[in-house]
Design a protein around this motif. Sequence first.
Motif, PDB file in Angstrom:
ATOM      1  N   SER A   1      -0.324  -1.101  10.097  1.00  0.00           N
ATOM      2  CA  SER A   1      -0.374  -1.346   8.660  1.00  0.00           C
ATOM      3  C   SER A   1      -1.651  -2.092   8.334  1.00  0.00           C
ATOM      4  O   SER A   1      -2.048  -3.001   9.068  1.00  0.00           O
ATOM      5  CB  SER A   1       0.825  -2.187   8.200  1.00  0.00           C
ATOM      6  OG  SER A   1       2.033  -1.496   8.390  1.00  0.00           O
ATOM      7  N   ARG A   2      -2.274  -1.719   7.246  1.00  0.00           N
ATOM      8  CA  ARG A   2      -3.426  -2.446   6.732  1.00  0.00           C
ATOM      9  C   ARG A   2      -2.906  -3.437   5.696  1.00  0.00           C
ATOM     10  O   ARG A   2      -2.334  -3.039   4.664  1.00  0.00           O
ATOM     11  CB  ARG A   2      -4.422  -1.474   6.106  1.00  0.00           C
ATOM     12  CG  ARG A   2      -5.692  -2.125   5.565  1.00  0.00           C
ATOM     13  CD  ARG A   2      -6.601  -2.624   6.689  1.00  0.00           C
ATOM     14  NE  ARG A   2      -7.851  -3.130   6.165  1.00  0.00           N
ATOM     15  CZ  ARG A   2      -8.964  -2.389   6.009  1.00  0.00           C
ATOM     16  NH1 ARG A   2      -8.950  -1.109   6.318  1.00  0.00           N
ATOM     17  NH2 ARG A   2     -10.076  -2.936   5.552  1.00  0.00           N
TER      18      ARG A   2
ATOM     19  N   GLU B   1       4.000  11.285   2.512  1.00  0.00           N
ATOM     20  CA  GLU B   1       3.232  10.682   1.428  1.00  0.00           C
ATOM     21  C   GLU B   1       3.990   9.586   0.694  1.00  0.00           C
ATOM     22  O   GLU B   1       3.388   8.674   0.129  1.00  0.00           O
ATOM     23  CB  GLU B   1       2.797  11.770   0.437  1.00  0.00           C
ATOM     24  CG  GLU B   1       1.846  12.795   1.043  1.00  0.00           C
ATOM     25  CD  GLU B   1       1.479  13.891   0.070  1.00  0.00           C
ATOM     26  OE1 GLU B   1       0.674  13.613  -0.839  1.00  0.00           O
ATOM     27  OE2 GLU B   1       1.993  15.012   0.214  1.00  0.00           O
TER      28      GLU B   1
ATOM     29  N   ILE C   1      -6.986  12.861   6.210  1.00  0.00           N
ATOM     30  CA  ILE C   1      -6.062  11.832   5.718  1.00  0.00           C
ATOM     31  C   ILE C   1      -6.538  10.445   6.145  1.00  0.00           C
ATOM     32  O   ILE C   1      -6.524   9.504   5.358  1.00  0.00           O
ATOM     33  CB  ILE C   1      -4.634  12.112   6.232  1.00  0.00           C
ATOM     34  CG1 ILE C   1      -4.071  13.375   5.575  1.00  0.00           C
ATOM     35  CG2 ILE C   1      -3.713  10.912   5.957  1.00  0.00           C
ATOM     36  CD1 ILE C   1      -2.798  13.883   6.222  1.00  0.00           C
ATOM     37  N   GLU C   2      -6.956  10.313   7.404  1.00  0.00           N
ATOM     38  CA  GLU C   2      -7.433   9.018   7.899  1.00  0.00           C
ATOM     39  C   GLU C   2      -8.699   9.225   8.724  1.00  0.00           C
ATOM     40  O   GLU C   2      -8.641   9.418   9.949  1.00  0.00           O
ATOM     41  CB  GLU C   2      -6.349   8.313   8.736  1.00  0.00           C
ATOM     42  CG  GLU C   2      -6.756   6.927   9.224  1.00  0.00           C
ATOM     43  CD  GLU C   2      -7.423   6.101   8.117  1.00  0.00           C
ATOM     44  OE1 GLU C   2      -8.651   5.886   8.198  1.00  0.00           O
ATOM     45  OE2 GLU C   2      -6.714   5.715   7.166  1.00  0.00           O
TER      46      GLU C   2
ATOM     47  N   THR D   1      -6.762   2.798   6.413  1.00  0.00           N
ATOM     48  CA  THR D   1      -6.027   2.390   5.215  1.00  0.00           C
ATOM     49  C   THR D   1      -4.657   3.058   5.167  1.00  0.00           C
ATOM     50  O   THR D   1      -3.726   2.536   4.571  1.00  0.00           O
ATOM     51  CB  THR D   1      -6.808   2.745   3.941  1.00  0.00           C
ATOM     52  OG1 THR D   1      -7.117   4.138   3.953  1.00  0.00           O
ATOM     53  CG2 THR D   1      -8.105   1.951   3.873  1.00  0.00           C
ATOM     54  N   VAL D   2      -4.547   4.220   5.821  1.00  0.00           N
ATOM     55  CA  VAL D   2      -3.257   4.915   5.921  1.00  0.00           C
ATOM     56  C   VAL D   2      -2.514   4.373   7.137  1.00  0.00           C
ATOM     57  O   VAL D   2      -3.093   4.167   8.203  1.00  0.00           O
ATOM     58  CB  VAL D   2      -3.464   6.437   6.038  1.00  0.00           C
ATOM     59  CG1 VAL D   2      -2.150   7.147   6.337  1.00  0.00           C
ATOM     60  CG2 VAL D   2      -4.089   6.984   4.763  1.00  0.00           C
ATOM     61  N   SER D   3      -1.220   4.139   6.975  1.00  0.00           N
ATOM     62  CA  SER D   3      -0.390   3.645   8.071  1.00  0.00           C
ATOM     63  C   SER D   3      -0.144   4.763   9.084  1.00  0.00           C
ATOM     64  O   SER D   3      -0.009   5.934   8.725  1.00  0.00           O
ATOM     65  CB  SER D   3       0.941   3.145   7.516  1.00  0.00           C
ATOM     66  OG  SER D   3       1.787   2.702   8.549  1.00  0.00           O
TER      67      SER D   3
ATOM     68  N   SER E   1       5.329   3.750   2.623  1.00  0.00           N
ATOM     69  CA  SER E   1       4.375   2.707   2.252  1.00  0.00           C
ATOM     70  C   SER E   1       4.397   1.571   3.265  1.00  0.00           C
ATOM     71  O   SER E   1       5.145   1.612   4.249  1.00  0.00           O
ATOM     72  CB  SER E   1       4.691   2.169   0.848  1.00  0.00           C
ATOM     73  OG  SER E   1       6.037   1.736   0.778  1.00  0.00           O
TER      74      SER E   1
ATOM     75  N   LYS F   1       0.860  -1.182   0.000  1.00  0.00           N
ATOM     76  CA  LYS F   1       0.000   0.000   0.000  1.00  0.00           C
ATOM     77  C   LYS F   1       0.899   1.235   0.000  1.00  0.00           C
ATOM     78  O   LYS F   1       1.696   1.425   0.923  1.00  0.00           O
ATOM     79  CB  LYS F   1      -0.904   0.029   1.244  1.00  0.00           C
ATOM     80  CG  LYS F   1      -2.197  -0.743   1.093  1.00  0.00           C
ATOM     81  CD  LYS F   1      -3.123  -0.461   2.266  1.00  0.00           C
ATOM     82  CE  LYS F   1      -4.479  -1.129   2.065  1.00  0.00           C
ATOM     83  NZ  LYS F   1      -5.198  -0.600   0.906  1.00  0.00           N
ATOM     84  N   ARG F   2       0.757   2.065  -0.995  1.00  0.00           N
ATOM     85  CA  ARG F   2       1.556   3.286  -1.094  1.00  0.00           C
ATOM     86  C   ARG F   2       0.672   4.477  -0.740  1.00  0.00           C
ATOM     87  O   ARG F   2       0.430   5.366  -1.550  1.00  0.00           O
ATOM     88  CB  ARG F   2       2.169   3.389  -2.485  1.00  0.00           C
ATOM     89  CG  ARG F   2       3.020   2.182  -2.833  1.00  0.00           C
ATOM     90  CD  ARG F   2       3.648   2.224  -4.205  1.00  0.00           C
ATOM     91  NE  ARG F   2       4.799   3.121  -4.270  1.00  0.00           N
ATOM     92  CZ  ARG F   2       5.691   3.115  -5.252  1.00  0.00           C
ATOM     93  NH1 ARG F   2       5.569   2.250  -6.248  1.00  0.00           N
ATOM     94  NH2 ARG F   2       6.696   3.960  -5.250  1.00  0.00           N
ATOM     95  N   GLU F   3       0.192   4.464   0.506  1.00  0.00           N
ATOM     96  CA  GLU F   3      -0.750   5.478   0.977  1.00  0.00           C
ATOM     97  C   GLU F   3      -0.108   6.476   1.925  1.00  0.00           C
ATOM     98  O   GLU F   3      -0.787   7.346   2.464  1.00  0.00           O
ATOM     99  CB  GLU F   3      -1.931   4.801   1.690  1.00  0.00           C
ATOM    100  CG  GLU F   3      -2.693   3.788   0.858  1.00  0.00           C
ATOM    101  CD  GLU F   3      -3.550   4.433  -0.214  1.00  0.00           C
ATOM    102  OE1 GLU F   3      -3.821   5.645  -0.089  1.00  0.00           O
ATOM    103  OE2 GLU F   3      -3.926   3.746  -1.179  1.00  0.00           O
TER     104      GLU F   3
END
Length: 448
Positions: free
Chosen positions: A331-332, A215, A200-201, A318-320, A218, A158-160
Amino acid sequence: MVRGATPCLTVWKPETMKSPTSFSSAGKSVAVIGGGITGVTTAYALAKRGFAVTLFEKHRYAAMETSFANGGQLSASNAEVWNHWSTIFKGLKWMLKSDAPLLVNPKPSWHKLSWFAEFIGNMPHYRRNTIETTRLAVAAREHLFAWARAEGVDFDLKREGILHIYRDKKGFDHAGEVSKMLAEGGLPRRAVTPSEMQAIEPTLAGSYYGGYFTESDSTGDIHKFTNGLAAALLRMGVQCLYEQDVVALRSDGQKASVTVREGAEQVVHPFESLVVCAGVESRGFSAQLGDRVNIYPVKGYSITVHLNDAQSQAAAPTVSLLDDETKLVTSRLGADRFRVAGTAEFNGYNKDIRADRIRPLVEWVNQCFPGINTRQVVPWAGLRPMLPNMMPRVGRGRQANVFYNTGHGHLGWTLSAVTADMVADVVLGALRPGFIPASATPALVLPG
């Protein structure tokens, strides 16, 4: 590592790059000790350079110890080394609190005392080592992503980005100073307000002073990545020997050997070179080879929350995240798994999973993400291999054909691809003096 030895960085100029196979390494045998993330990536980098590689791993599969269930973050933004007086003060404050984020068993040992003495001795290098670790972490990204693409490795990437959260002004202000060092290392991150954090989250509950968002960071599943790359090793002709009880490593500078126990017998495997990537066991192996690699095992814990219902999946981020106060990261992993990891426990080679250390992780999920059902939680603990200066040991040992890629601490997943590429270049360079490394990445040089 030689006492007092310090790392330096050299940036190789792209115009001087040569192909890894410019010099013949075909048929040159190399043993890699350890099948975690550093061992597997090192074997891969060596095989790409044409070496005949044999990987030794004590478990039945790759990535069964420290690389099994970590926090999942590929986090250049977490490159700050721990050699700071605030770490010492927190350790003293929390020493008698069993559920503290940082816990030091007060029982003395020479290993622990020598490690902390060197840790304190490296405090003057806090800023420099943080900047250099950042540079390595940034360089590591494209190596890892490129390898995953080339080998078709699916690891729930995930590159969030990663959001660091702070509950008070003191923590937020310190993060601002860290951000300046990260920027010098080539990593931009930006301060965000509580309302921006919410945007953001949106699933994050609680009251916060502010945050910092990176940003470009990941997350992914380290176990899936390591096993996927291990499968690629087999396709490349690497000999992967699992369930190997390595009892001795030897070298005379020209030839090396790996001795494994098979039942009542011992079998000796000869090689031309060997690379030690054995995590917390690297200290013992280095002593056999005449080197000093003062790794201490720092235990970390994680929980994997199984998101078995639609409500939990919707309530999970979804965001770390990285919570600086509790020293926890998240982490998701895919649609139905949520990983929470962290804490640091200085308690020797103890691998016990303690309920009083797991409980704060579950409570943190309940507080920050109350919509997640935490009935299905799998706990885990692993030993991080940490050196006193918080930098990995990458490079030659005392003997000309002995090399190390170990001691990555809490950033093994983050740094693994670049240090593997670097040590493979060092091994190749040992064949031909004057060799110019193939990768245009920083080279960490730690004297043996």
